[in-house]
Motif scaffolding. Structure first.
Motif, PDB file in Angstrom:
ATOM      1  N   VAL A 180       0.716  -1.198  -0.071  1.00 49.09           N
ATOM      2  CA  VAL A 180       0.017  -0.134   0.056  1.00 49.09           C
ATOM      3  C   VAL A 180       0.971   1.313  -0.030  1.00 49.09           C
ATOM      4  O   VAL A 180       0.554   2.050  -0.929  1.00 49.09           O
ATOM      5  CB  VAL A 180      -0.940  -0.073   1.302  1.00 49.09           C
ATOM      6  CG1 VAL A 180      -1.684   1.458   1.097  1.00 49.09           C
ATOM      7  CG2 VAL A 180      -1.858  -1.048   1.137  1.00 49.09           C
ATOM      8  N   LEU A 181       1.803   1.489   1.097  1.00 48.04           N
ATOM      9  CA  LEU A 181       2.579   2.597   1.022  1.00 48.04           C
ATOM     10  C   LEU A 181       3.383   2.848  -0.056  1.00 48.04           C
ATOM     11  O   LEU A 181       3.624   3.831  -0.746  1.00 48.04           O
ATOM     12  CB  LEU A 181       3.386   2.600   2.261  1.00 48.04           C
ATOM     13  CG  LEU A 181       4.340   3.763   2.432  1.00 48.04           C
ATOM     14  CD1 LEU A 181       3.238   5.294   2.645  1.00 48.04           C
ATOM     15  CD2 LEU A 181       5.390   3.661   3.825  1.00 48.04           C
ATOM     16  N   VAL A 183       2.791   1.609  -3.151  1.00 46.64           N
ATOM     17  CA  VAL A 183       2.034   1.806  -4.287  1.00 46.64           C
ATOM     18  C   VAL A 183       1.700   3.557  -4.095  1.00 46.64           C
ATOM     19  O   VAL A 183       1.986   4.245  -5.234  1.00 46.64           O
ATOM     20  CB  VAL A 183       0.675   1.109  -4.060  1.00 46.64           C
ATOM     21  CG1 VAL A 183      -0.115   1.446  -5.229  1.00 46.64           C
ATOM     22  CG2 VAL A 183       1.140  -0.399  -4.446  1.00 46.64           C
ATOM     23  N   ILE A 184       1.494   3.944  -2.907  1.00 44.12           N
ATOM     24  CA  ILE A 184       0.937   5.215  -3.073  1.00 44.12           C
ATOM     25  C   ILE A 184       2.186   6.131  -3.472  1.00 44.12           C
ATOM     26  O   ILE A 184       1.996   7.275  -4.083  1.00 44.12           O
ATOM     27  CB  ILE A 184       0.385   5.425  -1.540  1.00 44.12           C
ATOM     28  CG1 ILE A 184      -0.818   4.902  -1.078  1.00 44.12           C
ATOM     29  CG2 ILE A 184       0.514   7.046  -1.130  1.00 44.12           C
ATOM     30  CD1 ILE A 184      -1.154   4.973   0.430  1.00 44.12           C
ATOM     31  N   MET A 185       3.452   5.912  -2.776  1.00 44.31           N
ATOM     32  CA  MET A 185       4.581   6.587  -3.332  1.00 44.31           C
ATOM     33  C   MET A 185       4.819   6.720  -4.876  1.00 44.31           C
ATOM     34  O   MET A 185       5.153   7.639  -5.087  1.00 44.31           O
ATOM     35  CB  MET A 185       5.747   5.981  -2.720  1.00 44.31           C
ATOM     36  CG  MET A 185       5.859   6.131  -1.131  1.00 44.31           C
ATOM     37  SD  MET A 185       7.217   5.435  -0.502  1.00 44.31           S
ATOM     38  CE  MET A 185       8.585   6.367  -1.354  1.00 44.31           C
ATOM     39  N   VAL A 187       2.363   6.269  -6.886  1.00 43.20           N
ATOM     40  CA  VAL A 187       1.202   6.990  -7.400  1.00 43.20           C
ATOM     41  C   VAL A 187       1.326   8.642  -7.360  1.00 43.20           C
ATOM     42  O   VAL A 187       1.251   9.233  -8.586  1.00 43.20           O
ATOM     43  CB  VAL A 187      -0.098   6.671  -6.658  1.00 43.20           C
ATOM     44  CG1 VAL A 187      -1.238   7.989  -6.977  1.00 43.20           C
ATOM     45  CG2 VAL A 187      -0.685   5.184  -6.931  1.00 43.20           C
ATOM     46  N   ILE A 188       2.025   8.967  -6.260  1.00 47.64           N
ATOM     47  CA  ILE A 188       2.559  10.390  -6.177  1.00 47.64           C
ATOM     48  C   ILE A 188       3.473  10.666  -7.234  1.00 47.64           C
ATOM     49  O   ILE A 188       3.437  11.859  -7.861  1.00 47.64           O
ATOM     50  CB  ILE A 188       3.186  10.370  -4.887  1.00 47.64           C
ATOM     51  CG1 ILE A 188       1.970  10.495  -3.739  1.00 47.64           C
ATOM     52  CG2 ILE A 188       3.788  12.051  -4.538  1.00 47.64           C
ATOM     53  CD1 ILE A 188       2.422  10.585  -2.375  1.00 47.64           C
ATOM     54  N   ALA A 223       1.395   1.597 -10.419  1.00 45.31           N
ATOM     55  CA  ALA A 223       1.106   2.533  -9.552  1.00 45.31           C
ATOM     56  C   ALA A 223       1.210   3.929 -10.036  1.00 45.31           C
ATOM     57  O   ALA A 223       0.560   4.890 -10.021  1.00 45.31           O
ATOM     58  CB  ALA A 223       1.830   2.389  -8.225  1.00 45.31           C
ATOM     59  N   GLY A 227      -0.994   7.290 -10.915  1.00 46.18           N
ATOM     60  CA  GLY A 227      -0.818   8.752 -10.675  1.00 46.18           C
ATOM     61  C   GLY A 227      -1.004   9.619 -11.777  1.00 46.18           C
ATOM     62  O   GLY A 227      -1.497  10.785 -11.506  1.00 46.18           O
ATOM     63  N   ALA A 262      -8.595   5.919  -8.394  1.00 43.91           N
ATOM     64  CA  ALA A 262      -7.139   5.611  -7.911  1.00 43.91           C
ATOM     65  C   ALA A 262      -7.307   5.161  -6.551  1.00 43.91           C
ATOM     66  O   ALA A 262      -6.515   3.971  -6.069  1.00 43.91           O
ATOM     67  CB  ALA A 262      -6.379   6.792  -7.842  1.00 43.91           C
ATOM     68  N   LEU A 263      -8.114   5.685  -5.452  1.00 43.02           N
ATOM     69  CA  LEU A 263      -8.221   5.289  -4.117  1.00 43.02           C
ATOM     70  C   LEU A 263      -8.574   3.699  -4.283  1.00 43.02           C
ATOM     71  O   LEU A 263      -8.004   3.065  -3.171  1.00 43.02           O
ATOM     72  CB  LEU A 263      -9.461   5.876  -3.498  1.00 43.02           C
ATOM     73  CG  LEU A 263      -8.819   7.358  -3.004  1.00 43.02           C
ATOM     74  CD1 LEU A 263      -9.927   8.183  -2.447  1.00 43.02           C
ATOM     75  CD2 LEU A 263      -7.701   7.480  -2.154  1.00 43.02           C
ATOM     76  N   VAL A 266      -5.801   1.183  -5.722  1.00 40.62           N
ATOM     77  CA  VAL A 266      -4.370   1.385  -4.713  1.00 40.62           C
ATOM     78  C   VAL A 266      -4.314  -0.109  -4.068  1.00 40.62           C
ATOM     79  O   VAL A 266      -3.226  -0.668  -3.738  1.00 40.62           O
ATOM     80  CB  VAL A 266      -4.310   2.658  -3.822  1.00 40.62           C
ATOM     81  CG1 VAL A 266      -3.255   2.023  -2.924  1.00 40.62           C
ATOM     82  CG2 VAL A 266      -3.708   3.552  -4.480  1.00 40.62           C
TER      83      VAL A 266
END
Length: 562
Positions: A180-181, A183-185, A187-188, A223, A227, A262-263, A266
């Motif tokens: 998760v984290l 993936v979020i990185m 995405v950003i 990911a 983004g 995206a939410l 993820v």
């Protein structure tokens, strides 16, 4: 060539050529099919499904979701489509942009596309020198397509390659493995890249290029694609900044749609990517040439699956998206006496759409001059000095607005005239300039009349009942002429302009001015006449006749009689 500053410049140059090619291709297609693009959007937004389809088709043709979304914001700003209709187009645009990924994954990294680019240029070059504007526009589009292919070829060659054991690759992999984290990185990171290059298609192509050389693993690239879907909403948001509250809400719907998608994705990436991998020819997670090629196709498939699923999920919640956008973008109220071009959107340069926006701006312009006329007419009978002062100030403010509007519309049309326009579009640009000039002159006439009445009141000069009645009758004719002018301005190009009625009113105005002038001269010669009130009276009925000239000029320009 070893990786360093020189190769980095080569990479930036290849990316720039790709972006320039996409921009040139998009502009060429828009110039040659501008009116058809407008017709598609207007006819295919009757329900959500056809709205999605129209957004998909337009983006597939233009190869730019940004162009489609900015066009949509522009139409909402001009009042041509509703917020709910724009939502469907935005969803379709997201699906249409996936076509670029398939072109790149299936052709861009498999064959020597530079050869095809030269063949395309051979076809495009003769078209660029033809007389017919439409042929030149298609020549521009094909040239852009060739440059896009050439940029893609150079991009493939200049993207750096790293071994599996290199520190950079190991760093990427270590972050990619964080649930998760990680993936979020990424995405950003995808959002940042898209904000820099201002094109989700370009950002996704760059991501695929890195994935094709093994720099970025499959899951991290997926990911980043999420983004990049979010990052592309920035273009519509920026375009909406100069628009009205409805345009801002339309852009916000696009942003909400992509962020919500995206939410939920993820959390599903670890399950979706292996499922896609089962349908590929090789393992997209393996560090082999076949694996890298499979990964690029997997990214195109992931992009399509994500956007299609997101559309199928959220298309049922369009009313809720509209409500959420309305809540997050509050209306600040309408101050119609503060100058702002309400319809013209400088962020988009598409001839046919721009002409529609300019026409809507002229309707607003005409409405302002009609208000000025009503204020001046009221000044003839108003006896309260405070009310008179307020109306004089409002007329002065409106006059400044008309001056600014003429300058802005003239500058906008000047930019349009530098584009590749058809003969019909060029004539419409000239008509818009003529109308804008006459409306500004009309505002000047009413401001001059206001100043004349103000001086009359200050000097304690009074009209006779006959003089006041004659001026009010002439104002009645002017009001009819203005109402007819505004009605003609609001008509579509396909509707017939009521020019005969406009000319009939103009003849009546001229006849009445001539009659009043004859009576004015006769009374002066008789020697029994108040020269101070007579001079003001003459100025006013002469000014009204000049106002009639500008009004008929507007209708004649609309009818093509310029």
């Amino acid at each position: 060539m070893p990786w360093g500053a020189t190769r980095f410049l080569f990479l930036i140059g290849a990316l720039s050529l790709f972006i320039f090619g996409m921009k040139t291709m998009t502009e060429g297609i828009q110039a040659s099919a501008g009116i058809r693009l407008r017709q598609i959007l207007e006819s295919m937004t009757k329900n959500r499904v056809t709205g999605v389809l129209s957004g998909f088709l337009l983006t597939g043709v233009l190869q730019s979701s940004s162009a489609t979304t900015v066009m949509t914001v522009s139409f909402v700003n001009a009042g041509l489509i509703s917020l709910a209709q724009s939502a469907g187009i935005m969803m379709g645009a997201n699906m249409g942009t996936t076509i670029t990924g398939w072109i790149v994954s299936l052709l861009g990294f498999r064959v020597d596309i530079t050869v095809y680019a030269l063949a395309i240029l051979a076809v495009a070059a003769p078209l660029l020198f033809m007389r017919k504007t439409e042929f030149r526009s298609w020549g521009t589009a094909l040239t852009g397509f060739a440059l896009l292919f050439m940029g893609l070829g150079f991009l493939k060659e200049t993207v750096p390659t790293f071994s599996e054991n290199s520190g950079f690759v190991q760093l990427i992999i270590s972050y990619a493995n964080i649930p998760v984290l990680g993936v979020i990185m990424f995405v950003i990171l995808g959002i940042i890249i898209t904000l820099i290059v201002q094109s989700s298609s370009t950002a996704i192509t760059l991501t695929m290029a890195f994935c094709a050389t093994g720099v970025i693993p499959f899951e991290a690239a997926a990911a980043m694609v999420l983004g990049e879907n979010i990052g592309t909403t920035a273009t519509a948001e920026v375009a909406a900044l100069v628009g009205n509250v409805h345009a801002k809400r339309s852009a916000r719907i696009h942003t909400l749609f992509n962020i919500i998608g995206a939410l939920w994705m993820v959390f599903l990436i670890p399950y979706v990517l292996p499922l896609i991998g089962k349908f590929l020819a090789a393992d997209p997670y393996s560090n082999t040439d076949a694996g890298h090629q499979a990964a690029t196709i997997g990214l195109a498939a992931f992009h399509s699956v994500f956007n299609l699923t997101n559309v199928l999920l959220l298309i049922w919640f369009v009313p809720q998206l509209v409500k959420l956008a309305t809540k997050t973008v509050r209306s600040r109220g309408r101050d119609d006496e503060t100058f702002r071009l309400e319809y013209i959107d400088t962020a988009i340069q598409i001839s046919e759409i721009s002409l529609v926006e300019a026409k809507n701006e002229l309707v607003k312009f005409g409405d302002i001059t009609m208000r000025m006329c009503s204020f001046v007419r009221k000044l003839l009978t108003e006896t309260d000095s405070d009310v008179q002062d307020d109306m004089h100030k409002r007329i002065q403010k409106y006059e400044k607005i008309t001056d600014k509007m003429e300058v802005e519309i003239a500058n906008y049309c000047a930019r349009l005239s530098r584009m590749e326009l058809s003969n019909l579009a060029s004539e419409r640009v000239r008509a818009i300039l003529s109308i804008s000039n006459n409306l500004e002159s009309l505002g000047d006439v009413f401001y001059k009349m206001s100043s004349t009445i103000e001086r009359k009141s200050a000097a304690k000069i009074w009209f006779t009942p006959d003089q006041r009645i004659n001026l009010l009758e002439m104002f009645d004719l002017i009001n009819k002429a203005l109402a007819n002018m505004l009605n003609n301005l609001e008509k579509d190009e396909s509707e017939e302009i009521d020019i005969n009625y406009a000319k009939d009113l103009e003849r009546k105005l001229n006849k009445m001015r001539n009659h009043l002038k004859h009576e004015y001269i006769r009374r002066i010669e008789s020697g029994n006449y108040n020269m101070r009130s007579g001079s003001v009276y003459s100025d006013l009925f002469s000014s009204l006749e000049k106002a009639g000239d500008h009004i008929i000029n507007v209708s004649e320009a609309l009818a093509g009689e310029i």
